[in-house]
Design an enzyme around this catalytic site. Structure first.
Site, PDB file in Angstrom:
ATOM      1  N   CYS A  14      -3.532 -21.355  20.665  1.00 42.69           N
ATOM      2  CA  CYS A  14      -3.075 -20.236  20.565  1.00 42.69           C
ATOM      3  C   CYS A  14      -2.285 -19.608  19.438  1.00 42.69           C
ATOM      4  O   CYS A  14      -1.864 -18.493  19.192  1.00 42.69           O
ATOM      5  CB  CYS A  14      -2.287 -19.763  21.943  1.00 42.69           C
TER       6      CYS A  14
ATOM      7  N   CYS B 124      -0.346 -24.831  27.031  1.00 43.77           N
ATOM      8  CA  CYS B 124       0.912 -24.458  26.574  1.00 43.77           C
ATOM      9  C   CYS B 124       2.107 -25.683  26.683  1.00 43.77           C
ATOM     10  O   CYS B 124       3.065 -25.637  25.947  1.00 43.77           O
ATOM     11  CB  CYS B 124       1.335 -23.248  27.386  1.00 43.77           C
TER      12      CYS B 124
HETATM   13 FE1  FES Z   1       0.396 -20.008  23.405  1.00 43.03          FE
HETATM   14 FE2  FES Z   1       1.017 -20.290  25.970  1.00 43.03          FE
HETATM   15  S1  FES Z   1      -0.455 -18.908  24.903  1.00 43.03           S
HETATM   16  S2  FES Z   1       2.039 -21.136  24.272  1.00 43.03           S
END
Ligand code: FES
Length: 147
Positions: A33, A102
């Site tokens: 992400c 995450c």
């Molecule tokens: Fe990036 Fe959770 S979406 S750390």
């Protein structure tokens, strides 16, 4: 979707901030992400006396880092190394599968901070691997983290 513990650690995260005279600092980015996490450790006599974190990650990243810092404080380096993203997620009564990535930020930044500590003190920590990527350069380029 989230357990009560996740919500609690997200709403009231423990150990947010930085340690000025940290023994080791680790910064990692999440490949999936692009979020960033920075962990500070204070280590004395092989014991983690204090741990703090800062993150640009999502709520699950905040909750897992909060729990991970809680878990490592008071532990030896060897014990802290055994704490994985899975054990952190378990301590939070689980995370949705889509958010497991995450929790890697917490584990990897912890390892990066231990690596930094080992490097500064010229020691080898058995079982600790060099962090995959040092993102400091990108961080400065992006100007997104002045911590
Ligand atoms: Fe990036 Fe959770 S979406 S750390």
């Amino acid at each position: 979707m989230y357990s009560e513990k996740v919500m609690d650690h997200f709403m009231n995260p423990r150990n947010v901030g930085e340690i000025e005279d940290a023994s080791g600092v680790g910064t990692v980015g999440n490949a999936r992400c692009g979020d960033i996490m920075k962990v500070y450790l204070k280590i004395e006599d092989n014991i983690i006396k204090d741990a703090k974190f800062k993150t640009f990650g999502c709520g699950a990243a905040v909750a897992t880092s909060s729990m991970a810092t809680e878990l490592v404080i008071g532990k030896t380096i060897e014990e802290a190394l055994k704490i994985s993203n899975k054990s952190v997620a378990e301590a939070l009564d689980g995370l949705p599968p889509v958010k497991m990535h995450c929790s890697l930020l917490a584990e990897e930044s912890l390892h990066a901070a231990l690596w930094d500590y080992a490097k500064k003190n010229n020691i080898k920590i058995e079982g600790l691997e060099e962090p995959k990527e040092d993102i400091h350069e990108h961080e400065e380029e992006a100007g997104c983290c002045n911590a």
